[in-house]
Design an enzyme around this catalytic site. Structure first.
Site, PDB file in Angstrom:
ATOM      1  N   GLU A 144       0.888  -1.176   0.000  1.00  0.00           N
ATOM      2  CA  GLU A 144       0.000   0.000   0.000  1.00  0.00           C
ATOM      3  C   GLU A 144       0.915   1.212   0.000  1.00  0.00           C
ATOM      4  OE1 GLU A 144      -3.221  -0.351  -0.067  1.00  0.00           O
ATOM      5  OE2 GLU A 144      -3.456  -2.446   0.500  1.00  0.00           O
ATOM      6  N   CYS A 150      -3.156   8.699   3.500  1.00  0.00           N
ATOM      7  CA  CYS A 150      -2.888   8.155   2.164  1.00  0.00           C
ATOM      8  C   CYS A 150      -4.075   8.356   1.239  1.00  0.00           C
ATOM      9  CB  CYS A 150      -2.552   6.675   2.277  1.00  0.00           C
ATOM     10  SG  CYS A 150      -3.766   5.749   3.209  1.00  0.00           S
TER      11      CYS A 150
HETATM   12  P1  NAP Z   1       8.381   5.057   4.662  1.00  0.00           P
HETATM   13  O1  NAP Z   1       9.477   5.994   4.940  1.00  0.00           O
HETATM   14  O2  NAP Z   1       8.386   4.284   3.399  1.00  0.00           O
HETATM   15  O3  NAP Z   1       8.324   4.076   5.918  1.00  0.00           O
HETATM   16  C1  NAP Z   1       7.314   3.114   6.041  1.00  0.00           C
HETATM   17  C2  NAP Z   1       7.788   1.981   6.922  1.00  0.00           C
HETATM   18  O4  NAP Z   1       8.847   1.282   6.273  1.00  0.00           O
HETATM   19  C3  NAP Z   1       8.339   2.423   8.270  1.00  0.00           C
HETATM   20  O5  NAP Z   1       7.919   1.510   9.248  1.00  0.00           O
HETATM   21  C4  NAP Z   1       9.846   2.339   8.061  1.00  0.00           C
HETATM   22  O6  NAP Z   1      10.553   2.126   9.251  1.00  0.00           O
HETATM   23  C5  NAP Z   1       9.921   1.116   7.183  1.00  0.00           C
HETATM   24  N1  NAP Z   1      11.140   0.984   6.437  1.00  0.00           N
HETATM   25  C6  NAP Z   1      11.858   1.943   5.812  1.00  0.00           C
HETATM   26  N2  NAP Z   1      12.907   1.404   5.189  1.00  0.00           N
HETATM   27  C7  NAP Z   1      12.881   0.076   5.432  1.00  0.00           C
HETATM   28  C8  NAP Z   1      13.697  -1.021   5.065  1.00  0.00           C
HETATM   29  N3  NAP Z   1      14.778  -0.863   4.301  1.00  0.00           N
HETATM   30  N4  NAP Z   1      13.374  -2.262   5.515  1.00  0.00           N
HETATM   31  C9  NAP Z   1      12.280  -2.450   6.280  1.00  0.00           C
HETATM   32  N5  NAP Z   1      11.464  -1.441   6.655  1.00  0.00           N
HETATM   33  C10 NAP Z   1      11.749  -0.196   6.233  1.00  0.00           C
HETATM   34  O7  NAP Z   1       6.966   5.795   4.674  1.00  0.00           O
HETATM   35  P2  NAP Z   1       6.384   6.811   5.778  1.00  0.00           P
HETATM   36  O8  NAP Z   1       7.147   8.077   5.646  1.00  0.00           O
HETATM   37  O9  NAP Z   1       6.282   6.164   7.108  1.00  0.00           O
HETATM   38  O10 NAP Z   1       4.896   6.996   5.264  1.00  0.00           O
HETATM   39  C11 NAP Z   1       4.521   7.969   4.330  1.00  0.00           C
HETATM   40  C12 NAP Z   1       4.172   7.340   3.018  1.00  0.00           C
HETATM   41  O11 NAP Z   1       3.310   6.233   3.208  1.00  0.00           O
HETATM   42  C13 NAP Z   1       3.409   8.279   2.106  1.00  0.00           C
HETATM   43  O12 NAP Z   1       4.005   8.251   0.851  1.00  0.00           O
HETATM   44  C14 NAP Z   1       2.009   7.706   2.046  1.00  0.00           C
HETATM   45  O13 NAP Z   1       1.371   7.890   0.821  1.00  0.00           O
HETATM   46  C15 NAP Z   1       2.223   6.272   2.296  1.00  0.00           C
HETATM   47  N6  NAP Z   1       1.051   5.687   2.935  1.00  0.00           N
HETATM   48  C16 NAP Z   1       0.277   4.834   2.210  1.00  0.00           C
HETATM   49  C17 NAP Z   1      -0.834   4.260   2.787  1.00  0.00           C
HETATM   50  C18 NAP Z   1      -1.689   3.303   2.012  1.00  0.00           C
HETATM   51  O14 NAP Z   1      -2.515   2.647   2.626  1.00  0.00           O
HETATM   52  N7  NAP Z   1      -1.537   3.189   0.719  1.00  0.00           N
HETATM   53  C19 NAP Z   1      -1.165   4.542   4.105  1.00  0.00           C
HETATM   54  C20 NAP Z   1      -0.355   5.415   4.817  1.00  0.00           C
HETATM   55  C21 NAP Z   1       0.758   5.992   4.229  1.00  0.00           C
HETATM   56  P3  NAP Z   1      11.303   3.314  10.041  1.00  0.00           P
HETATM   57  O15 NAP Z   1      10.277   4.261  10.467  1.00  0.00           O
HETATM   58  O16 NAP Z   1      11.958   2.596  11.156  1.00  0.00           O
HETATM   59  O17 NAP Z   1      12.259   3.918   9.052  1.00  0.00           O
END
Ligand code: NAP
Length: 517
Positions: free
Chosen positions: A256, A295
């Site tokens: 997602e 999102c």
């Molecule tokens: P993110 O930076 O991609 O992080 C998401 C998750 O991934 C966090 O728990 C992060 O952990 C983890 N992560 C990052 N790098 C990783 C790796 N190499 N291996 C394993 N896990 C890893 O996203 P965000 O900033 O939290 O969220 C914002 C984005 O999410 C926006 O673009 C939004 O559109 C999207 N979003 C989508 C939905 C949907 O349902 N489609 C819902 C909500 C948000 P850490 O925090 O420990 O780095």
């Protein structure tokens, strides 16, 4: 300072070495620190598979539904404490916090209700049986059973309660143990949730683990019976999809990701009508709720060209009185963004939009928040931009600004033109259509169904009971094609499929009936 432990292999464990600090985004004060260095992730995965999986399967679908009911009650009982954590660590207003926390308990309760209609055991029929031989004796039947691995859930920062609960509800009901990893920056609420479940001894051993901090080598231990469900940015999704286990061992993955959701005002909607009021209410709510960090929030607003100025003024008038400030203060409707990194990204995103759009409201988001000392906090005020030529625009359709930011743009009034503009977003979670003209709505569904996870049809007939396009409901599918990640979650009981293995039984009809009835 508070130290956040992870809960793995049925014990609270603190990592070693350097820690990551969690902040209060309104004051920039540190609120907790955490580390996962040195955690035994191989052991955690093994424990979940060997202890949690069998314990959950022992309970069958109905017994597991009872667990979800108790989890929902525990969240409801701890609601005030969780709201306080969401204000402190998420920058949520009280209303934003309730949206996340009540969404978590409501989703668990919905799946608990649906579990009552499922069989006692672990076998679900998938469709009707079919004759596959010369006579009726040779029969075929698809069945679904829990996968014998672990479900690893990696969540985004914006919904620490709902994100954990909506994924856990479906996986646990299906019969898979869960290792949940919230985003580190806002992990306080997710930690609070799991602490409630552990303290109240709701779940069997090994059924739920929590990783507070970096994922370390967790994902490298997954194999073909496991499921990885990710919510977050497209950039991280790409890395996880390319993970060795995912590619080499066919780990089932659901993504997602980003979404440039659109709203389209139909040409039939007249000024002052119920449908127009619903449209204005939805756009303004999506821009301001959770400071636009949803999102599903509306990022692009397409309106008939002859109504562009009037609609821009109507939206600006609604945004004008909204107070930005300390989320704990009375009257504040928009709190800070969740992190300093978010503030940098959103500010840069507005600047990128500003290269091809005009300011309609809020300029570039600079604001003096209420009840916050000058210069503190990760605040951006609501920003409405105007794109006069959306067909030529690029950032409008390509760059998700994850904050209280939206852009209004004109279209000629035809469903074909509106559909083509919306599809420039490359696939989205939800698109909202506002019209009382059935033919226009039918044309828009034809234009957009393949590009959208959900189409929200906003009309006068539903204006008084609609929660808006930004609310994800457990009975409707959440996910979307392309940029949105290509995933599917929730959607009632079909959501269980992610965690079940589908198997075709082929043989004597009486044997198959004995096994499946
Ligand atoms: P993110 O930076 O991609 O992080 C998401 C998750 O991934 C966090 O728990 C992060 O952990 C983890 N992560 C990052 N790098 C990783 C790796 N190499 N291996 C394993 N896990 C890893 O996203 P965000 O900033 O939290 O969220 C914002 C984005 O999410 C926006 O673009 C939004 O559109 C999207 N979003 C989508 C939905 C949907 O349902 N489609 C819902 C909500 C948000 P850490 O925090 O420990 O780095």
């Amino acid at each position: 300072m508070r130290k956040l432990a992870s809960y793995v292999a049925d014990a609270w464990v603190e990592g070693e070495g350097p820690t990551t600090t969690l902040f209060n985004p309104a004051t920039e004060e540190p609120v907790a620190e955490t580390s996962t260095t040195g955690l035994d992730f191989a052991g955690a995965v093994g424990h979940a598979r060997k202890v949690g999986g069998p314990a959950l399967r022992e309970l069958g679908f109905r017994g597991r539904g009872e667990l979800l009911r108790q989890m929902a009650k525990a969240i409801h009982g701890g609601r005030e404490e969780l709201i306080a954590l969401a204000i402190e660590n998420g920058g949520n207003t009280r209303s934003d916090a309730k949206f996340d926390i009540d969404g978590a308990s409501a989703t668990l309760a919905a799946y608990a209700d649906w579990a009552e209609g499922l069989p006692e055991g672990n076998l679900l029929l998938d469709g009707d049986g079919v004759q596959v031989g010369r006579t009726a004796r040779l029969h075929g039947q698809h069945v679904m059973t829990p996968r014998r691995g672990v479900a690893v859930h990696v969540n985004a920062f914006n919904f620490p309660a709902w994100g954990l609960a909506e994924k856990a509800a479906v996986a646990i009901l299906a019969g898979m143990p869960v290792i949940s990893k919230p985003a580190t920056a806002t992990a306080l609420v997710a930690h609070g949730l799991v602490q409630l479940f552990v303290d109240q001894k709701i779940l069997p051993a090994g059924a739920l683990s929590l990783v507070c901090g970096g994922a370390g080598d967790l994902l490298s231990h997954l194999d073909g019976q496991d499921v990885l469900a990710f919510t977050g940015s497209s950039a991280t999704a790409q890395k996880l999809r390319a993970g060795e286990g995912v590619i080499a061992r066919s780990v089932r993955i659901n993504v997602e990701a980003d979404s440039l959701n659109a709203a389209v005002l139909g040409p039939d909607v007249s000024p002052g009508s119920d449908s127009e009021r619903l449209f204005v209410r939805d756009v303004v709510r999506d821009m301001t709720q959770k400071a636009g960090q949803k999102c599903t929030a509306i990022r692009r607003v397409f309106v008939p060209a002859d109504r562009l100025d009037e609609i821009g003024e109507a939206l600006a008038a609604e945004l004008e009185p909204i107070v930005v400030g300390n989320p704990g203060s009375d009257g504040v409707r928009v709190g800070p963004l969740a992190t300093a990194a978010q503030l940098r990204d959103v500010t840069a995103g507005i600047a990128r939009l500003a290269e091809e759009t005009d300011a309609l409201f809020g300029g570039t988001g600079s604001v003096q928040p209420k009840d916050v000392p000058e210069g503190n906090g990760y605040f951006v005020g609501p920003v409405l931009r105007l794109s006069r030529d959306p067909a030529a625009a690029r950032a409008l359709h390509d760059h998700e600004v994850f904050g209280p930011v939206s852009t209004v743009a004109p279209y000629g009034g035809s469903a074909e033109e509106a559909g083509a503009l919306v599809r420039r977003g490359g696939g989205s979670l939800v698109c909202s259509l506002y019209s009382d003209d059935r033919d226009f709505l039918a044309s828009m569904v034809g234009e957009l169904a393949a590009a959208s996870g959900r189409l929200y049809l906003g009309s006068a007939k539903v204006a008084d009971q609609s929660p808006g396009p930004g609310t994800v409901l457990p009975m409707l599918m959440h996910g979307g094609p392309g940029r949105a990640g290509g995933g599917e979650e929730l959607g009632g009981l079909p959501g269980l499929r992610l965690y079940l293995q589908r198997t075709a039984l082929q043989g004597d009809k009486s044997f198959i009936k004995f096994i499946t009835e």
